[in-house]
Design a protein around this motif. Structure first.
Motif, PDB file in Angstrom:
ATOM      1  N   GLN A   1      19.557  27.694  24.613  1.00 12.99           N
ATOM      2  CA  GLN A   1      20.361  27.219  25.735  1.00 12.99           C
ATOM      3  C   GLN A   1      19.499  27.004  26.969  1.00 12.99           C
ATOM      4  O   GLN A   1      19.679  26.023  27.712  1.00 12.99           O
ATOM      5  CB  GLN A   1      21.510  28.196  26.029  1.00 12.99           C
ATOM      6  CG  GLN A   1      22.585  28.168  24.970  1.00 12.99           C
ATOM      7  CD  GLN A   1      23.683  29.199  25.222  1.00 12.99           C
ATOM      8  OE1 GLN A   1      23.592  29.990  26.154  1.00 12.99           O
ATOM      9  NE2 GLN A   1      24.707  29.172  24.380  1.00 12.99           N
ATOM     10  N   ASN A   2      18.536  27.898  27.208  1.00 13.52           N
ATOM     11  CA  ASN A   2      17.602  27.734  28.341  1.00 13.52           C
ATOM     12  C   ASN A   2      16.772  26.462  28.172  1.00 13.52           C
ATOM     13  O   ASN A   2      16.545  25.725  29.136  1.00 13.52           O
ATOM     14  CB  ASN A   2      16.702  28.959  28.488  1.00 13.52           C
ATOM     15  CG  ASN A   2      17.417  30.137  29.115  1.00 13.52           C
ATOM     16  OD1 ASN A   2      18.420  29.960  29.817  1.00 13.52           O
ATOM     17  ND2 ASN A   2      16.918  31.337  28.870  1.00 13.52           N
ATOM     18  N   GLN A   3      16.328  26.216  26.934  1.00  7.63           N
ATOM     19  CA  GLN A   3      15.567  24.992  26.675  1.00  7.63           C
ATOM     20  C   GLN A   3      16.452  23.762  26.918  1.00  7.63           C
ATOM     21  O   GLN A   3      16.005  22.772  27.508  1.00  7.63           O
ATOM     22  CB  GLN A   3      15.032  24.984  25.244  1.00  7.63           C
ATOM     23  CG  GLN A   3      13.900  25.964  25.001  1.00  7.63           C
ATOM     24  CD  GLN A   3      13.491  26.026  23.528  1.00  7.63           C
ATOM     25  OE1 GLN A   3      14.113  25.391  22.672  1.00  7.63           O
ATOM     26  NE2 GLN A   3      12.443  26.799  23.244  1.00  7.63           N
ATOM     27  N   ALA A   4      17.693  23.847  26.460  1.00  2.39           N
ATOM     28  CA  ALA A   4      18.617  22.732  26.675  1.00  2.39           C
ATOM     29  C   ALA A   4      18.854  22.521  28.164  1.00  2.39           C
ATOM     30  O   ALA A   4      18.929  21.384  28.647  1.00  2.39           O
ATOM     31  CB  ALA A   4      19.936  22.987  25.944  1.00  2.39           C
ATOM     32  N   ILE A   5      18.970  23.626  28.914  1.00  3.48           N
ATOM     33  CA  ILE A   5      19.155  23.527  30.366  1.00  3.48           C
ATOM     34  C   ILE A   5      17.930  22.881  31.009  1.00  3.48           C
ATOM     35  O   ILE A   5      18.061  22.021  31.891  1.00  3.48           O
ATOM     36  CB  ILE A   5      19.449  24.918  30.972  1.00  3.48           C
ATOM     37  CG1 ILE A   5      20.853  25.360  30.570  1.00  3.48           C
ATOM     38  CG2 ILE A   5      19.301  24.889  32.492  1.00  3.48           C
ATOM     39  CD1 ILE A   5      21.170  26.800  30.940  1.00  3.48           C
ATOM     40  N   GLU A   6      16.726  23.237  30.567  1.00  5.87           N
ATOM     41  CA  GLU A   6      15.490  22.637  31.098  1.00  5.87           C
ATOM     42  C   GLU A   6      15.456  21.137  30.801  1.00  5.87           C
ATOM     43  O   GLU A   6      15.087  20.334  31.648  1.00  5.87           O
ATOM     44  CB  GLU A   6      14.251  23.332  30.516  1.00  5.87           C
ATOM     45  CG  GLU A   6      14.004  24.721  31.043  1.00  5.87           C
ATOM     46  CD  GLU A   6      13.789  24.752  32.547  1.00  5.87           C
ATOM     47  OE1 GLU A   6      13.086  23.863  33.089  1.00  5.87           O
ATOM     48  OE2 GLU A   6      14.345  25.667  33.191  1.00  5.87           O
ATOM     49  N   VAL A   7      15.861  20.765  29.581  1.00  4.66           N
ATOM     50  CA  VAL A   7      15.915  19.339  29.220  1.00  4.66           C
ATOM     51  C   VAL A   7      16.915  18.627  30.128  1.00  4.66           C
ATOM     52  O   VAL A   7      16.651  17.533  30.644  1.00  4.66           O
ATOM     53  CB  VAL A   7      16.285  19.167  27.730  1.00  4.66           C
ATOM     54  CG1 VAL A   7      16.615  17.711  27.419  1.00  4.66           C
ATOM     55  CG2 VAL A   7      15.150  19.656  26.835  1.00  4.66           C
ATOM     56  N   CYS A   8      18.075  19.274  30.343  1.00  2.00           N
ATOM     57  CA  CYS A   8      19.080  18.677  31.227  1.00  2.00           C
ATOM     58  C   CYS A   8      18.538  18.533  32.641  1.00  2.00           C
ATOM     59  O   CYS A   8      18.781  17.513  33.305  1.00  2.00           O
ATOM     60  CB  CYS A   8      20.353  19.529  31.239  1.00  2.00           C
ATOM     61  SG  CYS A   8      21.320  19.397  29.722  1.00  2.00           S
ATOM     62  N   LYS A   9      17.804  19.554  33.111  1.00  2.60           N
ATOM     63  CA  LYS A   9      17.203  19.477  34.455  1.00  2.60           C
ATOM     64  C   LYS A   9      16.217  18.316  34.530  1.00  2.60           C
ATOM     65  O   LYS A   9      16.205  17.553  35.503  1.00  2.60           O
ATOM     66  CB  LYS A   9      16.487  20.786  34.803  1.00  2.60           C
ATOM     67  CG  LYS A   9      17.398  21.914  35.190  1.00  2.60           C
ATOM     68  CD  LYS A   9      16.563  23.145  35.545  1.00  2.60           C
ATOM     69  CE  LYS A   9      17.426  24.330  35.893  1.00  2.60           C
ATOM     70  NZ  LYS A   9      16.624  25.535  36.166  1.00  2.60           N
ATOM     71  N   ASP A  10      15.386  18.171  33.490  1.00  2.00           N
ATOM     72  CA  ASP A  10      14.412  17.070  33.467  1.00  2.00           C
ATOM     73  C   ASP A  10      15.129  15.718  33.472  1.00  2.00           C
ATOM     74  O   ASP A  10      14.742  14.799  34.208  1.00  2.00           O
ATOM     75  CB  ASP A  10      13.509  17.171  32.233  1.00  2.00           C
ATOM     76  CG  ASP A  10      12.511  18.311  32.323  1.00  2.00           C
ATOM     77  OD1 ASP A  10      12.307  18.834  33.446  1.00  2.00           O
ATOM     78  OD2 ASP A  10      11.938  18.688  31.269  1.00  2.00           O
ATOM     79  N   VAL A  11      16.172  15.614  32.637  1.00  2.00           N
ATOM     80  CA  VAL A  11      16.925  14.361  32.575  1.00  2.00           C
ATOM     81  C   VAL A  11      17.578  14.081  33.922  1.00  2.00           C
ATOM     82  O   VAL A  11      17.557  12.953  34.426  1.00  2.00           O
ATOM     83  CB  VAL A  11      17.972  14.403  31.431  1.00  2.00           C
ATOM     84  CG1 VAL A  11      18.939  13.246  31.532  1.00  2.00           C
ATOM     85  CG2 VAL A  11      17.276  14.410  30.076  1.00  2.00           C
ATOM     86  N   ALA A  12      18.165  15.129  34.536  1.00  6.61           N
ATOM     87  CA  ALA A  12      18.802  14.963  35.842  1.00  6.61           C
ATOM     88  C   ALA A  12      17.778  14.523  36.887  1.00  6.61           C
ATOM     89  O   ALA A  12      18.060  13.658  37.722  1.00  6.61           O
ATOM     90  CB  ALA A  12      19.483  16.252  36.269  1.00  6.61           C
ATOM     91  N   GLN A  13      16.581  15.102  36.837  1.00  3.74           N
ATOM     92  CA  GLN A  13      15.531  14.717  37.784  1.00  3.74           C
ATOM     93  C   GLN A  13      15.102  13.270  37.547  1.00  3.74           C
ATOM     94  O   GLN A  13      14.928  12.498  38.496  1.00  3.74           O
ATOM     95  CB  GLN A  13      14.330  15.660  37.655  1.00  3.74           C
ATOM     96  CG  GLN A  13      13.291  15.449  38.733  1.00  3.74           C
ATOM     97  CD  GLN A  13      12.167  16.468  38.649  1.00  3.74           C
ATOM     98  OE1 GLN A  13      12.028  17.165  37.661  1.00  3.74           O
ATOM     99  NE2 GLN A  13      11.372  16.532  39.693  1.00  3.74           N
ATOM    100  N   GLN A  14      14.952  12.879  36.285  1.00  2.00           N
ATOM    101  CA  GLN A  14      14.580  11.501  35.970  1.00  2.00           C
ATOM    102  C   GLN A  14      15.676  10.531  36.414  1.00  2.00           C
ATOM    103  O   GLN A  14      15.384   9.461  36.961  1.00  2.00           O
ATOM    104  CB  GLN A  14      14.319  11.352  34.470  1.00  2.00           C
ATOM    105  CG  GLN A  14      13.061  12.046  33.993  1.00  2.00           C
ATOM    106  CD  GLN A  14      12.929  12.033  32.474  1.00  2.00           C
ATOM    107  OE1 GLN A  14      13.774  11.483  31.770  1.00  2.00           O
ATOM    108  NE2 GLN A  14      11.868  12.645  31.979  1.00  2.00           N
ATOM    109  N   LEU A  15      16.919  10.917  36.175  1.00  2.00           N
ATOM    110  CA  LEU A  15      18.030  10.071  36.612  1.00  2.00           C
ATOM    111  C   LEU A  15      18.063   9.961  38.125  1.00  2.00           C
ATOM    112  O   LEU A  15      18.318   8.878  38.676  1.00  2.00           O
ATOM    113  CB  LEU A  15      19.364  10.617  36.090  1.00  2.00           C
ATOM    114  CG  LEU A  15      19.618  10.445  34.598  1.00  2.00           C
ATOM    115  CD1 LEU A  15      20.907  11.175  34.201  1.00  2.00           C
ATOM    116  CD2 LEU A  15      19.699   8.986  34.217  1.00  2.00           C
TER     117      LEU A  15
END
Length: 129
Positions: free
Chosen positions: A27-41
């Motif tokens: 879940q932490n990894q998924a949250i990090e991926v979401c953070k990266d995607v949110a930052q890219q967006l």
């Protein structure tokens, strides 16, 4: 037997803890991926907004240029129409002047013919005397 039961329960508890930790890590990894995607967006959105702003500025500048060119064309057309009117009036004046010159030529010839006739009569009268 109780010891085996306790050991089994402890083992089950440890396995369940590992599973929970593994699930939390995923879940932490998924949250990090979401953070990266949110930052890219967010970056992509900021870039799109900058591009849109630049396009809107260019569009406004182009619109101003179109208005200036349109106004210049309107003034040029008005000037052309005024020049046509002036040209027409000048042609009419030239035609009138040419008519007056032609009439003057006719009158000058008539005057010259009358003068010649007068001179001839005068000579005839003088010869008779």
């Amino acid at each position: 037997r109780t010891i085996k039961q306790r050991a089994l329960n402890a083992w089950r508890s440890i396995v369940q803890d590992f599973r929970l930790e593994n699930s939390i890590d995923k879940q932490n990894q998924a949250i990090e991926v979401c953070k990266d995607v949110a930052q890219q967006l967010g970056s992509a959105l900021a870039e799109e907004q900058q591009k849109r702003s630049a396009i809107e500025e260019a569009s406004a500048a182009t619109q101003r240029e179109v208005q200036m060119v349109s106004a210049a064309c309107g003034r040029a057309e008005e000037a052309t129409l005024a020049q046509r009117g002036r040209m027409q009036r000048l042609r009419e004046r030239l035609r009138d002047a040419e008519d007056i010159i032609a009439q003057s030529r006719v009158e000058s010839r008539q005057a010259a013919e009358q003068l010649e006739a007068y001179e001839q009569r005068k000579r005839q009268i003088e010869r008779r005397r």
